[in-house]
Structure formats: structure tokens, C-alpha cells
Design a protein around this motif. Sequence first.
Motif, short mmCIF file in Angstrom:
data_model
loop_
_atom_site.label_atom_id
_atom_site.label_comp_id
_atom_site.label_asym_id
_atom_site.label_seq_id
_atom_site.Cartn_x
_atom_site.Cartn_y
_atom_site.Cartn_z
N ALA A 130 0.84 -1.20 0.00
CA ALA A 130 0.00 0.00 0.00
C ALA A 130 0.87 1.25 0.00
O ALA A 130 1.90 1.31 0.69
CB ALA A 130 -0.92 0.00 1.22
N THR A 131 0.46 2.24 -0.76
CA THR A 131 1.25 3.47 -0.88
C THR A 131 1.39 4.21 0.45
O THR A 131 2.33 4.96 0.64
CB THR A 131 0.62 4.43 -1.91
OG1 THR A 131 -0.74 4.67 -1.55
CG2 THR A 131 0.70 3.86 -3.31
N ASP A 132 0.48 3.96 1.39
CA ASP A 132 0.56 4.64 2.69
C ASP A 132 1.34 3.82 3.73
O ASP A 132 1.48 4.24 4.87
CB ASP A 132 -0.82 5.00 3.22
CG ASP A 132 -1.75 3.81 3.40
OD1 ASP A 132 -1.35 2.66 3.09
OD2 ASP A 132 -2.89 4.03 3.86
N ASN A 133 1.88 2.68 3.35
CA ASN A 133 2.65 1.85 4.28
C ASN A 133 4.13 2.23 4.16
O ASN A 133 4.95 1.50 3.60
CB ASN A 133 2.43 0.36 3.98
CG ASN A 133 2.97 -0.54 5.06
OD1 ASN A 133 3.79 -0.13 5.88
ND2 ASN A 133 2.53 -1.78 5.05
N THR A 134 4.46 3.39 4.69
CA THR A 134 5.81 3.95 4.52
C THR A 134 6.89 3.10 5.17
O THR A 134 8.00 3.00 4.64
CB THR A 134 5.87 5.39 5.06
OG1 THR A 134 5.45 5.41 6.41
CG2 THR A 134 5.00 6.32 4.22
N ARG A 181 2.08 0.37 -10.50
CA ARG A 181 1.11 0.86 -9.50
C ARG A 181 -0.25 0.29 -9.85
O ARG A 181 -0.63 0.23 -11.01
CB ARG A 181 1.10 2.39 -9.55
CG ARG A 181 0.29 3.04 -8.47
CD ARG A 181 0.38 4.58 -8.64
NE ARG A 181 -0.11 5.24 -7.49
CZ ARG A 181 0.63 5.84 -6.57
NH1 ARG A 181 1.94 5.86 -6.68
NH2 ARG A 181 0.09 6.43 -5.54
N ASN A 232 -6.37 2.03 -6.54
CA ASN A 232 -7.50 1.59 -5.71
C ASN A 232 -7.46 0.10 -5.35
O ASN A 232 -8.49 -0.56 -5.27
CB ASN A 232 -8.83 1.91 -6.39
CG ASN A 232 -8.95 3.38 -6.68
OD1 ASN A 232 -8.68 4.21 -5.83
ND2 ASN A 232 -9.35 3.70 -7.90
N TYR A 246 -6.17 -1.59 -2.52
CA TYR A 246 -6.47 -1.98 -1.15
C TYR A 246 -7.67 -1.21 -0.63
O TYR A 246 -7.82 -0.02 -0.91
CB TYR A 246 -5.28 -1.69 -0.21
CG TYR A 246 -4.08 -2.55 -0.48
CD1 TYR A 246 -4.06 -3.90 -0.13
CD2 TYR A 246 -2.95 -2.02 -1.08
CE1 TYR A 246 -2.94 -4.68 -0.36
CE2 TYR A 246 -1.82 -2.80 -1.31
CZ TYR A 246 -1.83 -4.13 -0.96
OH TYR A 246 -0.73 -4.90 -1.19
N HIS A 270 -9.76 0.34 2.54
CA HIS A 270 -9.73 0.82 3.93
C HIS A 270 -11.14 1.29 4.25
O HIS A 270 -11.44 2.47 4.15
CB HIS A 270 -8.74 1.99 4.10
CG HIS A 270 -7.32 1.63 3.86
ND1 HIS A 270 -6.51 1.20 4.87
CD2 HIS A 270 -6.56 1.62 2.75
CE1 HIS A 270 -5.31 0.95 4.39
NE2 HIS A 270 -5.32 1.20 3.10
N THR A 287 -6.91 2.57 -1.48
CA THR A 287 -5.52 2.99 -1.53
C THR A 287 -4.83 2.27 -2.66
O THR A 287 -5.05 1.07 -2.87
CB THR A 287 -4.81 2.67 -0.19
OG1 THR A 287 -5.48 3.35 0.86
CG2 THR A 287 -3.35 3.08 -0.22
N ASP A 288 -3.96 2.98 -3.37
CA ASP A 288 -3.19 2.37 -4.44
C ASP A 288 -2.16 1.40 -3.86
O ASP A 288 -1.72 1.54 -2.72
CB ASP A 288 -2.45 3.43 -5.24
CG ASP A 288 -3.36 4.32 -6.07
OD1 ASP A 288 -4.59 4.09 -6.07
OD2 ASP A 288 -2.84 5.25 -6.71
#
Length: 157
Positions: A111-115, A131, A134, A136, A138, A143-144
Motif C-alpha cells: 500500500a502506498t501509505d505503508n511507509t 502501480r 485503488n 487496497y 480501507h 488505496t493504491d
Amino acid sequence: MTGVRIEGVGLEMAAPLAVLHKACFDPLPETPWSETALRTILRMPGACGIAAILNNGQPAGFLIGRDTADEAEILTICVAPESRRAGLAQKLLTHYLGQETTARRVVLEVATDNTAAIALYTGLQFQQVGRRPNYYGHGAARTDALIMARESTDILP
């Protein structure tokens, strides 16, 4: 984290792995894999499961990958919330990447927000190669996913 060993897992570990997967991915109701799903995945040709096992015999984390011809894919990796930030994900990945394989590259999605995961993968020489918009869920939000790959000939850090 001391006293943790990395070992292969089979169908007998499906139940505790399902509990761990739910603990890791519970905020995403469609994502956690059930015991049945894990049994099915572990039976797939080329599937390989490894776990970080605590002294009490319980898994603190696990990784399932799959070799398909000249490419391997990491299907899932997760570490129990209480065991994070102790290097277990890196140990699991390093162990998996160090196994003998015919795969020329290893791919995964994140996920792009899983830094934190992205930093881990980048540190192990994975690079973004695509990439999935959409990908994943939430709740109602999407989330991409980044598709990341690493050439299997790369030297581990």
C-alpha cells in the motif's frame, strides 16, 4: 529480538497464521486470510511459507511467497503488532531472498501509505515497477498499491 528462529511452515500452521494475519490486517475486513485460505495458498505449486517462531512455539511473523517460472512473488508478509520494530520482517525477507530459486526477480505489492514497509523493501533493493490504483480497501476508502521488484541476482545488504 532474541530467541526467534526462522523456519519453514506447512499446513499444520494454518490456524495460528490465520490468527496472526487477522491481527496484522484486521482494519481491512476483506484482507485477512482465513485458515482455509492459508491452507489453499500453501498447497499452491511453488508456494513457500516461513515464520519467525518465538520460544513458546507461536509465530511472531510470517511470509508466504510463490515461485512461478522465472519470477517469485511475495504474497504476504506480516509481523504481530507487539513484535514490530525488532527486525523480524527484514529477517523473514532476507531468509526468503536467500533461498535457492530459479526466479530471476522477486515482486510484491504494498500500500502506498505503508511507509515503513516501503522503506524496508527499498533498503533490500526493491524498486517500484508499477502501480495498481485503488487496490487496497480501507473501509469505504481505497488505496493504491505499489508494485515493487528486485532482481534475484542483487546482493543482499
